[in-house]
Motif scaffolding. Structure first.
Motif, PDB file in Angstrom:
ATOM      1  N   LEU A  87       0.831  -1.204   0.000  1.00  0.00           N
ATOM      2  CA  LEU A  87       0.000   0.000   0.000  1.00  0.00           C
ATOM      3  C   LEU A  87       0.869   1.260   0.000  1.00  0.00           C
ATOM      4  O   LEU A  87       0.521   2.260  -0.641  1.00  0.00           O
ATOM      5  N   ALA A  88       1.983   1.209   0.715  1.00  0.00           N
ATOM      6  CA  ALA A  88       2.873   2.374   0.743  1.00  0.00           C
ATOM      7  C   ALA A  88       3.493   2.626  -0.622  1.00  0.00           C
ATOM      8  O   ALA A  88       3.576   3.772  -1.078  1.00  0.00           O
ATOM      9  N   PHE A  89       3.902   1.566  -1.308  1.00  0.00           N
ATOM     10  CA  PHE A  89       4.458   1.743  -2.660  1.00  0.00           C
ATOM     11  C   PHE A  89       3.404   2.266  -3.627  1.00  0.00           C
ATOM     12  O   PHE A  89       3.705   3.042  -4.536  1.00  0.00           O
ATOM     13  N   ALA A  90       2.156   1.846  -3.432  1.00  0.00           N
ATOM     14  CA  ALA A  90       1.086   2.362  -4.288  1.00  0.00           C
ATOM     15  C   ALA A  90       0.897   3.863  -4.081  1.00  0.00           C
ATOM     16  O   ALA A  90       0.620   4.602  -5.041  1.00  0.00           O
ATOM     17  N   GLU A  91       1.049   4.321  -2.843  1.00  0.00           N
ATOM     18  CA  GLU A  91       0.947   5.756  -2.588  1.00  0.00           C
ATOM     19  C   GLU A  91       2.101   6.517  -3.244  1.00  0.00           C
ATOM     20  O   GLU A  91       1.928   7.645  -3.708  1.00  0.00           O
ATOM     21  N   GLY A  95      -1.081  11.875  -3.977  1.00  0.00           N
ATOM     22  CA  GLY A  95      -2.173  12.845  -3.940  1.00  0.00           C
ATOM     23  C   GLY A  95      -3.273  12.554  -4.916  1.00  0.00           C
ATOM     24  O   GLY A  95      -3.942  13.477  -5.391  1.00  0.00           O
ATOM     25  N   ALA A  96      -3.506  11.256  -5.258  1.00  0.00           N
ATOM     26  CA  ALA A  96      -4.527  10.932  -6.243  1.00  0.00           C
ATOM     27  C   ALA A  96      -5.920  11.305  -5.756  1.00  0.00           C
ATOM     28  O   ALA A  96      -6.799  11.638  -6.547  1.00  0.00           O
ATOM     29  N   GLU A  97      -6.149  11.280  -4.447  1.00  0.00           N
ATOM     30  CA  GLU A  97      -7.462  11.592  -3.918  1.00  0.00           C
ATOM     31  C   GLU A  97      -7.797  13.062  -4.074  1.00  0.00           C
ATOM     32  O   GLU A  97      -8.958  13.460  -4.035  1.00  0.00           O
ATOM     33  N   HIS A  98      -6.771  13.910  -4.258  1.00  0.00           N
ATOM     34  CA  HIS A  98      -6.999  15.347  -4.353  1.00  0.00           C
ATOM     35  C   HIS A  98      -6.864  15.843  -5.789  1.00  0.00           C
ATOM     36  O   HIS A  98      -6.637  17.011  -6.035  1.00  0.00           O
ATOM     37  N   SER A 158       1.423  13.649   0.993  1.00  0.00           N
ATOM     38  CA  SER A 158       1.133  12.298   0.519  1.00  0.00           C
ATOM     39  C   SER A 158       2.389  11.432   0.557  1.00  0.00           C
ATOM     40  O   SER A 158       2.333  10.252   0.926  1.00  0.00           O
ATOM     41  N   ASN A 159       3.527  12.004   0.191  1.00  0.00           N
ATOM     42  CA  ASN A 159       4.784  11.243   0.244  1.00  0.00           C
ATOM     43  C   ASN A 159       5.175  10.915   1.684  1.00  0.00           C
ATOM     44  O   ASN A 159       5.710   9.840   1.955  1.00  0.00           O
TER      45      ASN A 159
END
Length: 249
Positions: A98-102, A107-110, A123-124
């Motif tokens: 999940l961390a690598f996906a982030e 900031g995909a949610e924004h 986000s990072n």
């Protein structure tokens, strides 16, 4: 007595001393025996040396074989429980994924709200923290003794995260899908506690005592048996200055 006789007796006494130690001296044994028959001083020296040796050298006491008694009191090795550790490692891998996906989609949610540099950095930071949590779960699965040290950190993070998530969910600032990613952290925290408890429950070797061995011989004592306990070292709370720096009164 001349110097020659003194030197001569010194050589014979060196041979006598070597013979007492079971070694070979500088002179032949027959010549040493012939000298002893003629020299009363060397005979007296030999008798005194033998007496001193008997007074200093003593036979070691006979110690019974304690192998069976030690093996009887030693605990049987406990079976390693791998289920919780394997499950914890899997949760750690999911958390790291999940961390690598982030990291791949910062900031995909924004995306519909105008991403700024600050939002991307936050986000990072969140991704780096989630990756650190995943590594911590993996390390606890690999080294169970490290699980107890990480429990306060993971517990405090899960508590604060739960309070903040409830507040954000009630305010409509976060979706249910985002909250589901935190479930793995809660599962990992529970598994880490289980791994910690299993590691602490592993039996440790009990200290051997004379009563536990029960050899039946009152003369046999364990090393250090009956001796006073050593004094604990004095530890100063603050470092003390060298004596050379103290001012005289």
């Amino acid at each position: 007595m001349s110097d020659y006789l003194i030197v001569d007796c010194a050589l014979f006494r060196e041979s006598l001393s070597a013979a007492l130690d079971g070694e070979e001296g500088p002179l032949p044994e027959a010549e040493v025996d012939r000298h002893l028959r003629e020299c009363g001083a060397c005979r007296a020296w030999q008798e005194e040396a033998a007496r001193l040796r008997r007074s200093m050298v003593r036979e070691a006491p006979v110690v019974p074989d304690l192998t069976a008694a030690i093996l009887a009191t030693a605990p049987h090795p406990a079976r390693e429980k791998w289920a919780a550790r394997i499950a914890l490692a899997l949760v750690g891998l999911v958390q790291s994924g999940l961390a690598f996906a982030e990291f791949l989609e910062p900031g995909a949610e924004h995306a519909g709200h105008g991403i700024g540099l600050g939002v991307t950095h936050l986000s990072n930071e969140s991704a780096a923290w989630n990756l650190a949590l995943g590594v911590g779960l993996l390390w606890a699965a690999l080294r169970p003794r490290a699980a107890g040290a990480q429990l306060p950190l993971f517990g405090a993070f899960a508590l604060v995260l739960g309070v903040v998530s409830v507040a954000d969910l009630s305010g409509g600032q976060v979706g249910a899908g985002r909250l589901l990613t935190h479930v793995f952290l809660l599962i990992g925290l529970g598994l880490m506690y289980v791994v910690h408890r299993e590691h602490r429950r592993r039996p440790a070797p009990a200290p051997l005592t004379a009563g536990a061995l029960d050899t039946g011989d009152d003369d046999v004592q364990l090393p250090g048996h009956g001796l006073p306990a050593p004094l604990a070292p004095v530890r100063h709370r603050f470092p003390r200055r060298p004596a050379s720096r103290h001012r005289a009164a």
